[in-house]
Design an enzyme around this catalytic site. Sequence first.
Site, PDB file in Angstrom:
ATOM      1  N   GLU A  29      -4.026 -10.360  -9.707  1.00 47.29           N
ATOM      2  CA  GLU A  29      -3.573 -11.569  -9.022  1.00 47.29           C
ATOM      3  C   GLU A  29      -4.470 -12.790  -9.213  1.00 47.29           C
ATOM      4  OE1 GLU A  29      -1.198 -11.368  -5.387  1.00 47.29           O
ATOM      5  OE2 GLU A  29      -3.032 -11.935  -4.359  1.00 47.29           O
ATOM      6  N   LYS A  40      -5.466 -15.967  -7.257  1.00 46.54           N
ATOM      7  CA  LYS A  40      -5.438 -16.439  -5.864  1.00 46.54           C
ATOM      8  C   LYS A  40      -6.692 -17.254  -5.598  1.00 46.54           C
ATOM      9  CE  LYS A  40      -5.917 -13.122  -2.564  1.00 46.54           C
ATOM     10  NZ  LYS A  40      -5.522 -12.114  -1.546  1.00 46.54           N
ATOM     11  N   LYS A  55       4.272 -14.910  -6.427  1.00 44.34           N
ATOM     12  CA  LYS A  55       3.796 -14.487  -5.107  1.00 44.34           C
ATOM     13  C   LYS A  55       3.961 -15.631  -4.139  1.00 44.34           C
ATOM     14  CE  LYS A  55       1.703 -10.845  -3.369  1.00 44.34           C
ATOM     15  NZ  LYS A  55       0.295 -10.955  -3.256  1.00 44.34           N
ATOM     16  N   GLU A  69       7.907  -5.697   0.051  1.00 48.36           N
ATOM     17  CA  GLU A  69       6.643  -5.384   0.742  1.00 48.36           C
ATOM     18  C   GLU A  69       6.836  -4.897   2.170  1.00 48.36           C
ATOM     19  OE1 GLU A  69       3.200  -8.047   0.225  1.00 48.36           O
ATOM     20  OE2 GLU A  69       3.145  -8.196   2.402  1.00 48.36           O
ATOM     21  N   ASN A 101       1.580  -2.875   1.867  1.00 52.87           N
ATOM     22  CA  ASN A 101       0.451  -3.776   2.090  1.00 52.87           C
ATOM     23  C   ASN A 101      -0.546  -3.122   3.045  1.00 52.87           C
ATOM     24  OD1 ASN A 101      -1.294  -5.915   2.155  1.00 52.87           O
ATOM     25  ND2 ASN A 101       0.228  -7.447   2.764  1.00 52.87           N
ATOM     26  N   GLU A 159      -1.001  -2.384  -2.095  1.00 49.60           N
ATOM     27  CA  GLU A 159      -1.438  -3.784  -2.136  1.00 49.60           C
ATOM     28  C   GLU A 159      -2.601  -4.065  -1.174  1.00 49.60           C
ATOM     29  OE1 GLU A 159       3.157  -5.588  -2.386  1.00 49.60           O
ATOM     30  OE2 GLU A 159       1.798  -6.162  -0.768  1.00 49.60           O
ATOM     31  N   SER A 160      -3.543  -4.841  -1.626  1.00 51.67           N
ATOM     32  CA  SER A 160      -4.629  -5.423  -0.819  1.00 51.67           C
ATOM     33  C   SER A 160      -5.793  -4.483  -0.524  1.00 51.67           C
ATOM     34  CB  SER A 160      -4.122  -5.959   0.530  1.00 51.67           C
ATOM     35  OG  SER A 160      -3.005  -6.776   0.388  1.00 51.67           O
TER      36      SER A 160
HETATM   37  O1  LIG Z   1      -6.949  -9.925  -2.426  1.00 54.74           O
HETATM   38  P1  LIG Z   1      -6.506  -8.532  -2.167  1.00 54.74           P
HETATM   39  O2  LIG Z   1      -7.040  -7.960  -0.885  1.00 54.74           O
HETATM   40  O3  LIG Z   1      -6.793  -7.632  -3.358  1.00 54.74           O
HETATM   41  O4  LIG Z   1      -4.899  -8.551  -1.974  1.00 54.74           O
HETATM   42  C1  LIG Z   1      -4.020  -8.887  -3.030  1.00 54.74           C
HETATM   43  C2  LIG Z   1      -2.567  -8.980  -2.508  1.00 54.74           C
HETATM   44  O5  LIG Z   1      -2.194  -7.708  -2.068  1.00 54.74           O
HETATM   45  C3  LIG Z   1      -2.464  -9.988  -1.362  1.00 54.74           C
HETATM   46  O6  LIG Z   1      -2.795 -11.227  -1.892  1.00 54.74           O
HETATM   47  C4  LIG Z   1      -1.073 -10.036  -0.746  1.00 54.74           C
HETATM   48  C5  LIG Z   1      -0.275  -8.978  -0.462  1.00 54.74           C
HETATM   49  N1  LIG Z   1       0.905  -9.390   0.070  1.00 54.74           N
HETATM   50  C6  LIG Z   1       0.892 -10.718   0.121  1.00 54.74           C
HETATM   51  C7  LIG Z   1       1.875 -11.621   0.568  1.00 54.74           C
HETATM   52  C8  LIG Z   1       1.624 -12.949   0.476  1.00 54.74           C
HETATM   53  C9  LIG Z   1       0.390 -13.428   0.000  1.00 54.74           C
HETATM   54  C10 LIG Z   1      -0.586 -12.563  -0.438  1.00 54.74           C
HETATM   55  C11 LIG Z   1      -0.353 -11.202  -0.375  1.00 54.74           C
END
Ligand SMILES: O=P(O)(O)OC[C@@H](O)[C@@H](O)c1c[nH]c2ccccc12
Length: 257
Positions: free
Chosen positions: A49, A51, A111, A160, A181, A212-213
């Site tokens: 990603e 960001k 995104k 998601e 997520n 995710e995340s």
């Molecule tokens: O930076 P991280 O913790 O690796 O996460 C990425 C991504 O999962 C996260 O940006 C995200 C997951 N779902 C979203 C919905 C909107 C905006 C952002 C997100």
Amino acid sequence: MSSILEKILTEKQNEVQALKRENISAVKRRPLSLINAIKQKAPVGIIAEIKRQSPSKGMLQEHVDPVKQAKQYEQAGAAAISVLTDYPFFKGRFEDLSAVREAVQIPILCKDFIIDEVQIKKAKSVGADVILLIVAALEQGQLKRLYDFASGEGMDVLVEVHDETELERALSIGANIIGINNRNLSTFVVDLQTTVRLAQHPKLADIVLISESGIVSGEDVRIVQKAGANGILVGETLMKSEDIAKTMNELSLKELV
Ligand SMILES: O=P(O)(O)OC[C@@H](O)[C@@H](O)c1c[nH]c2ccccc12
């Protein structure tokens, strides 16, 4: 619904009105398949990603060059690229996505917080292959309608979820790519056990599952991969990495048995 998500969604209503006044060009380009891209990268495909900033972590990399970053991701073996296009909360732009489109051959995920078809048209027009739909942000009828619209445009959809109820809602619209997520959007608490727990659902066998995340290390990847994830979505760890190739290599489990 979390207050930050509510704030973002209020903002999106204004954006939707503005997009409806725009003349969005139709594109002939056929979107690439995220499913195929993830499957080609077994045991685990990485969606890397771009960001700059996030509500939970603040500024990550204000002056990132999205094109340079995306090329490094692709070269290091990413299955796909995720580009944040929300400006007010993430400092992303549709222009970032169109620039990345010119630079890489792999699928691109737009995104954003999609609440209307016009955002899907916009995403497609700037070169996105995949859109994100956040179950917590949408009523069931709206979720189904947007899912069907994007599918009709030939785009893959990452749906998601964060809990069992949302997972059931994703399954009931026929989602074939589900993102779990690990971050709770109201408290911002990250827990990889969210993936471990939800991945046990018996109906996920034929579904491409993305964790995710909050993924930081190869060990984290191993946990979610063993639980059943086919892919991971990684932002912060890559945005902060000083050696993208090395970090990607670790996250792709190439060095672990
Ligand atoms: O930076 P991280 O913790 O690796 O996460 C990425 C991504 O999962 C996260 O940006 C995200 C997951 N779902 C979203 C919905 C909107 C905006 C952002 C997100």
